[in-house]
Design a protein around this motif. Structure first.
Motif, PDB file in Angstrom:
ATOM      1  N   ASP A  71       6.578   9.883   2.750  1.00  0.00           N
ATOM      2  CA  ASP A  71       6.885   9.293   4.062  1.00  0.00           C
ATOM      3  C   ASP A  71       7.534   7.917   3.929  1.00  0.00           C
ATOM      4  O   ASP A  71       7.190   6.964   4.644  1.00  0.00           O
ATOM      5  N   GLY A  72       8.455   7.805   2.976  1.00  0.00           N
ATOM      6  CA  GLY A  72       9.200   6.564   2.807  1.00  0.00           C
ATOM      7  C   GLY A  72       8.487   5.482   2.028  1.00  0.00           C
ATOM      8  O   GLY A  72       9.011   4.380   1.879  1.00  0.00           O
ATOM      9  N   ILE A  73       7.284   5.781   1.532  1.00  0.00           N
ATOM     10  CA  ILE A  73       6.500   4.797   0.775  1.00  0.00           C
ATOM     11  C   ILE A  73       6.237   5.336  -0.621  1.00  0.00           C
ATOM     12  O   ILE A  73       5.809   6.487  -0.783  1.00  0.00           O
ATOM     13  N   TRP A  74       6.477   4.511  -1.644  1.00  0.00           N
ATOM     14  CA  TRP A  74       6.227   4.929  -3.017  1.00  0.00           C
ATOM     15  C   TRP A  74       4.759   4.766  -3.345  1.00  0.00           C
ATOM     16  O   TRP A  74       4.183   3.693  -3.172  1.00  0.00           O
TER      17      TRP A  74
END
Length: 210
Positions: A71-74
């Motif tokens: 969701d766009g977060i590493w």
């Protein structure tokens, strides 16, 4: 190599004392990947590909971290703790290799199990693009009976010897091409106990005479 969605050839993974960031050259954007503590020292960063999905492998101090984007977060998916402080890390499923200033450490990339440690004074990685080439001051290091690492070149410093680990022998012919070409990506390594035991027994056979 360009992908329609993320164009990985335009991405740069950078590390500093504050952490790691992924830079997008086309969009002139940067994305935070991993924060570091003040005592941590970043040493290596690279991308891996699996099923059209990019995974990051970053190394700081004595730790390597596999990161996946959710969701766009590493987020960290797993960590490898080394006994040494790696200068270079080479993922070669079913192994992951860490090269420090005086040793080569081989572990499982699945759970970090230590498989073998080689004492190689003044170790320096030269290349891991095709086969793995490195130099050390240790000569004729015997890995197993009737097989040893032998110097490949007579043009090195007399006190330094260059060696090769065949990539195809190490990972199995055709099993994994380390090129960033999207047609050659690593497959998820097996997690079975029998496979783990096989890795412990088979690494020594990866060293062949040149």
């Amino acid at each position: 190599d360009n992908s329609e969605n993320n164009e990985p050839s335009r991405l740069a993974l950078m590390g500093n004392r504050k952490g790691f960031e992924l830079l997008n050259e086309l969009k002139n954007e940067h994305q935070h990947v991993l924060s570091l503590q003040s005592e941590d020292i970043p040493s290596a960063a690279q991308e891996l590909w699996e099923d059209d999905r990019m995974e990051l492998l970053v190394t700081h101090s004595c730790t390597s971290v596999f990161l996946q984007e959710v969701d766009g977060i590493w987020q960290s998916s797993r960590e490898i703790q080394w006994n040494c402080q790696p200068v270079s890390v080479v993922p070669a499923f079913p192994y992951i290799l860490a090269l420090s200033a005086d040793s080569m450490e081989i572990r499982s990339p699945v759970n970090g199990t230590l498989l073998q440690t080689l004492n190689l004074p003044k170790l320096k990685l030269l290349s891991s693009k095709e086969d793995i080439y490195f130099t050390t001051t240790k000569q004729g290091y015997n890995i197993r009976k009737n097989s040893e690492m032998e110097p490949m070149s007579k043009f090195c410093d007399p006190s330094t010897h260059m060696y090769k680990i065949s990539w195809n022998v190490l990972v199995g012919a055709g099993a994994f091409n380390r090129s960033n070409d999207h047609d050659n990506r690593p497959s998820t390594p097996s997690t079975s106990s029998s496979a783990e035991e096989a890795r412990k027994q088979s690494f020594e056979s990866c060293f062949s005479r040149t």
